[in-house]
Design a protein around this motif. Structure first.
Motif, PDB file in Angstrom:
ATOM      1  N   ALA A 163       0.837  -1.211   0.000  1.00  0.00           N
ATOM      2  CA  ALA A 163       0.000   0.000   0.000  1.00  0.00           C
ATOM      3  C   ALA A 163       0.865   1.252   0.000  1.00  0.00           C
ATOM      4  O   ALA A 163       0.528   2.247  -0.651  1.00  0.00           O
ATOM      5  CB  ALA A 163      -0.934  -0.013   1.207  1.00  0.00           C
ATOM      6  N   HIS A 164       1.984   1.217   0.716  1.00  0.00           N
ATOM      7  CA  HIS A 164       2.922   2.348   0.731  1.00  0.00           C
ATOM      8  C   HIS A 164       3.464   2.605  -0.674  1.00  0.00           C
ATOM      9  O   HIS A 164       3.491   3.744  -1.136  1.00  0.00           O
ATOM     10  CB  HIS A 164       4.062   2.044   1.710  1.00  0.00           C
ATOM     11  N   ARG A 165       3.867   1.547  -1.357  1.00  0.00           N
ATOM     12  CA  ARG A 165       4.419   1.715  -2.707  1.00  0.00           C
ATOM     13  C   ARG A 165       3.364   2.183  -3.696  1.00  0.00           C
ATOM     14  O   ARG A 165       3.663   2.942  -4.613  1.00  0.00           O
ATOM     15  CB  ARG A 165       5.106   0.433  -3.153  1.00  0.00           C
ATOM     16  N   GLU A 166       2.132   1.761  -3.515  1.00  0.00           N
ATOM     17  CA  GLU A 166       1.037   2.266  -4.359  1.00  0.00           C
ATOM     18  C   GLU A 166       0.821   3.755  -4.099  1.00  0.00           C
ATOM     19  O   GLU A 166       0.598   4.537  -5.028  1.00  0.00           O
ATOM     20  CB  GLU A 166      -0.246   1.480  -4.093  1.00  0.00           C
ATOM     21  N   HIS A 167       0.890   4.158  -2.853  1.00  0.00           N
ATOM     22  CA  HIS A 167       0.791   5.576  -2.484  1.00  0.00           C
ATOM     23  C   HIS A 167       1.884   6.373  -3.194  1.00  0.00           C
ATOM     24  O   HIS A 167       1.610   7.430  -3.783  1.00  0.00           O
ATOM     25  CB  HIS A 167       0.907   5.694  -0.960  1.00  0.00           C
ATOM     26  N   LEU A 172       1.698   9.390  -6.173  1.00  0.00           N
ATOM     27  CA  LEU A 172       2.378  10.677  -6.020  1.00  0.00           C
ATOM     28  C   LEU A 172       3.314  10.950  -7.196  1.00  0.00           C
ATOM     29  O   LEU A 172       3.395  12.081  -7.685  1.00  0.00           O
ATOM     30  CB  LEU A 172       3.165  10.711  -4.705  1.00  0.00           C
ATOM     31  N   LYS A 173       4.006   9.917  -7.667  1.00  0.00           N
ATOM     32  CA  LYS A 173       4.908  10.063  -8.818  1.00  0.00           C
ATOM     33  C   LYS A 173       4.109  10.442 -10.054  1.00  0.00           C
ATOM     34  O   LYS A 173       4.480  11.363 -10.801  1.00  0.00           O
ATOM     35  CB  LYS A 173       5.681   8.756  -9.036  1.00  0.00           C
ATOM     36  N   GLU A 174       3.003   9.772 -10.283  1.00  0.00           N
ATOM     37  CA  GLU A 174       2.148  10.074 -11.438  1.00  0.00           C
ATOM     38  C   GLU A 174       1.595  11.491 -11.373  1.00  0.00           C
ATOM     39  O   GLU A 174       1.402  12.136 -12.402  1.00  0.00           O
ATOM     40  CB  GLU A 174       1.002   9.071 -11.532  1.00  0.00           C
ATOM     41  N   ALA A 175       1.344  11.983 -10.166  1.00  0.00           N
ATOM     42  CA  ALA A 175       0.807  13.335  -9.981  1.00  0.00           C
ATOM     43  C   ALA A 175       1.893  14.406 -10.042  1.00  0.00           C
ATOM     44  O   ALA A 175       1.593  15.594  -9.956  1.00  0.00           O
ATOM     45  CB  ALA A 175       0.060  13.420  -8.655  1.00  0.00           C
ATOM     46  N   GLY A 176       3.163  13.984 -10.155  1.00  0.00           N
ATOM     47  CA  GLY A 176       4.256  14.942 -10.233  1.00  0.00           C
ATOM     48  C   GLY A 176       4.700  15.493  -8.891  1.00  0.00           C
ATOM     49  O   GLY A 176       5.468  16.449  -8.848  1.00  0.00           O
TER      50      GLY A 176
END
Length: 87
Positions: free
Chosen positions: A22-26, A30-34
């Motif tokens: 779940a942490h890595r999905e979070h 965030l990476k996709e959102a920049g």
């Protein structure tokens, strides 16, 4: 926007490992959102280094509140500092 470096320390609590997917999905969201520039654990899994691009420290603190690792008390903040990269 400002860049922040976040260094985390981990203990051996198995709840953190259970929360890792779940942490890595979070982090992926965030990476996709920049908002996340880069993130990853130390090779010995004793902690991690994250680099964020956010409006300020308050936004970064909100990101941390939403992190699944926070819910299981899975880390200690070693360093949270605004960073000015030159290259």
């Amino acid at each position: 926007m400002a860049r922040y470096v976040l260094q985390l320390a981990f203990d051996g609590d198995p709840r953190r490992l259970a929360a890792r997917p779940a942490h890595r999905e979070h982090l992926r969201r965030l990476k996709e959102a920049g908002r996340l520039v880069s993130a990853g654990p130390w090779a010995d899994d004793s902690g991690a280094l994250h680099v964020y691009e956010v409006s300020g420290e308050s936004e970064l603190r909100e990101i941390l509140r939403e992190d699944p690792y926070t819910a299981v008390d899975g880390y200690e903040i070693v360093l949270l500092k605004e960073w000015t990269p030159i290259m």
